[in-house]
Design a protein around this motif. Structure first.
Motif, mmCIF file in Angstrom:
data_model
loop_
_atom_site.group_PDB
_atom_site.id
_atom_site.type_symbol
_atom_site.label_atom_id
_atom_site.label_comp_id
_atom_site.label_asym_id
_atom_site.label_seq_id
_atom_site.Cartn_x
_atom_site.Cartn_y
_atom_site.Cartn_z
ATOM 1 N N GLY A 9 29.481 46.116 26.316
ATOM 2 C CA GLY A 9 30.605 46.103 25.390
ATOM 3 C C GLY A 9 31.591 45.004 25.731
ATOM 4 N N GLY A 10 32.799 45.159 25.202
ATOM 5 C CA GLY A 10 33.836 44.167 25.449
ATOM 6 C C GLY A 10 34.946 44.695 26.336
ATOM 7 N N ASP A 11 34.654 45.693 27.152
ATOM 8 C CA ASP A 11 35.674 46.350 27.975
ATOM 9 C C ASP A 11 35.646 45.862 29.414
ATOM 10 N N LEU A 12 36.518 46.451 30.238
ATOM 11 C CA LEU A 12 36.604 46.060 31.644
ATOM 12 C C LEU A 12 35.332 46.421 32.407
ATOM 13 N N TYR A 13 34.684 47.505 32.001
ATOM 14 C CA TYR A 13 33.430 47.875 32.659
ATOM 15 C C TYR A 13 32.399 46.761 32.489
ATOM 16 N N ALA A 14 32.329 46.185 31.293
ATOM 17 C CA ALA A 14 31.366 45.119 31.037
ATOM 18 C C ALA A 14 31.609 43.934 31.960
ATOM 19 N N ALA A 15 32.873 43.573 32.157
ATOM 20 C CA ALA A 15 33.199 42.456 33.034
ATOM 21 C C ALA A 15 32.745 42.733 34.463
ATOM 22 N N ALA A 16 32.978 43.953 34.925
ATOM 23 C CA ALA A 16 32.581 44.317 36.286
ATOM 24 C C ALA A 16 31.063 44.348 36.424
ATOM 25 N N LEU A 17 30.372 44.884 35.417
ATOM 26 C CA LEU A 17 28.914 44.948 35.451
ATOM 27 C C LEU A 17 28.303 43.551 35.428
ATOM 28 N N ARG A 18 28.847 42.693 34.588
ATOM 29 C CA ARG A 18 28.347 41.314 34.520
ATOM 30 C C ARG A 18 28.553 40.595 35.854
ATOM 31 N N GLU A 19 29.719 40.775 36.447
ATOM 32 C CA GLU A 19 30.003 40.135 37.736
ATOM 33 C C GLU A 19 29.032 40.620 38.807
ATOM 34 N N ASN A 20 28.752 41.930 38.798
ATOM 35 C CA ASN A 20 27.814 42.492 39.777
ATOM 36 C C ASN A 20 26.415 41.904 39.614
ATOM 37 N N CYS A 21 25.932 41.849 38.388
ATOM 38 C CA CYS A 21 24.591 41.317 38.150
ATOM 39 C C CYS A 21 24.505 39.837 38.516
ATOM 40 N N SER A 22 25.534 39.095 38.166
ATOM 41 C CA SER A 22 25.541 37.663 38.473
ATOM 42 C C SER A 22 25.560 37.422 39.977
ATOM 43 N N ALA A 23 26.311 38.249 40.707
ATOM 44 C CA ALA A 23 26.373 38.120 42.163
ATOM 45 C C ALA A 23 25.019 38.387 42.805
ATOM 46 N N LEU A 24 24.215 39.226 42.153
ATOM 47 C CA LEU A 24 22.878 39.531 42.665
ATOM 48 C C LEU A 24 21.858 38.467 42.273
ATOM 49 N N GLY A 25 22.268 37.530 41.438
ATOM 50 C CA GLY A 25 21.370 36.458 41.028
ATOM 51 C C GLY A 25 20.538 36.759 39.804
ATOM 52 N N MET A 26 20.919 37.779 39.030
ATOM 53 C CA MET A 26 20.194 38.073 37.787
ATOM 54 C C MET A 26 20.614 37.096 36.695
ATOM 55 N N ASP A 27 19.655 36.717 35.859
ATOM 56 C CA ASP A 27 19.937 35.902 34.687
ATOM 57 C C ASP A 27 20.274 36.827 33.523
#
Length: 296
Positions: free
Chosen positions: A62-80
């Motif tokens: 979604g467009g909420d704060l949870y989405a930002a945190a989830l995206r940051e977590n996945c990116s930190a793990l190296g997921m595309d």
């Protein structure tokens, strides 16, 4: 993209509440609240990254704060996440649950409506890219029509996690398109109607699944293909938390599959991955990399 894997499935923000003493319903309980990324698809993708596999993760946010945190977590793990769907006007998936004083879940609310945005119309333009990967991992959180679309149009091996008994039934019409399926016993029974593990595994293979891996909890794992059926015992270990062990086992089956390992070696990897994860308080154990060292 040799040994690269695409995962399509759910991602939640998990919110867990645990009381400090006996849980009192309909009252405010002092205790601990923890928030962490979760979801079957995301957890499998996380474990694949821990195993050194390059992962592209297609999910919905979604467009909420949870989405930002989830995206940051996945990116930190190296997921595309370049193929993930972002819907600014919708809520991200959230799984809210409350445990009792023994750590057993007493009540939960799952808000995963946004996963329905991963429609065939959204996935269709991505199929050329998806078919360039070594394997597709698909969880049964996806809408039934999207499961049908993927199984019909995917040209690479499909690995599937049923997620739950209710969602597992969505896979029944497409079993002949699935390379490897990892249900637990109650999910296997929901799909096949068989109560005995060997009969359930044989029914899955007869329906067209190339490799069936049935998790039997403390009794280990049953692995079956068209040639053999194997029972592997659990590995003795100090169990801290079993949450996430099944997702780790699923990731290990995918990891072993893209390496070209046999049915037995794949099942051994799954059992060992579950044991490693059960040693950790978190649902994803970075020590999972030891699995690759064990099989090297």
């Amino acid at each position: 993209m040799k040994n690269d894997v695409v995962v399509i499935g759910g991602m939640n923000m998990d919110i867990e509440g645990s009381p400090a003493s006996e849980l009192i319903m309909r009252d405010s309980n002092p205790g601990k609240v923890s928030i962490r990324p979760g979801g079957v698809g995301r957890n499998i993708a996380h474990n694949l990254r821990n195993l050194g596999i390059q992962v592209s993760f297609i999910t919905a946010m979604g467009g909420d704060l949870y989405a930002a945190a989830l995206r940051e977590n996945c990116s930190a793990l190296g997921m595309d996440l370049s193929m993930a769907l972002v819907h600014p006007e919708r809520r991200s998936s959230v799984y809210l649950y409350v445990n009792d004083e023994k750590g057993d879940m007493r009540v939960a609310v799952s808000d995963m409506e946004i996963i329905n945005c991963l429609t065939p119309q959204y996935l269709a333009p991505l199929m050329d890219k998806i078919n360039n990967f070594s394997a597709l991992v698909m969880d049964a959180n996806l809408p039934a029509e999207s499961i049908a679309f993927l199984t019909e149009n995917c040209k690479i091996p499909i690995y599937t996690d049923p997620v739950s008994t209710v969602k597992a039934k969505k896979l029944i019409p497409f079993l002949n398109k699935i390379y490897a399926l990892k249900p637990n016993m109650i999910e296997a029974e929901a799909i096949t109607g068989e109560q005995e593990p060997e009969k359930a595994a044989e029914a899955l293979v007869k329906a067209g699944v190339k490799r069936a891996f049935i998790s039997l909890g403390s009794r280990g794992m049953l692995a079956c293909d068209g040639n053999e059926c194997l029972r592997l015992p659990c590995i003795s270990t100090e169990v801290v938390n079993t949450t996430g062990a099944g997702d780790a086992a699923a990731a290990a089956i995918v990891w072993a599959g893209v390496q070209g390992y046999s049915l037995k070696r794949s099942a051994e990897a799954a059992v060992r991955a579950g044991a490693i994860t059960a040693q950790c308080h978190e649902p994803n154990n970075p020590e999972l990399i030891k699995l690759t060292q064990y099989f090297s």
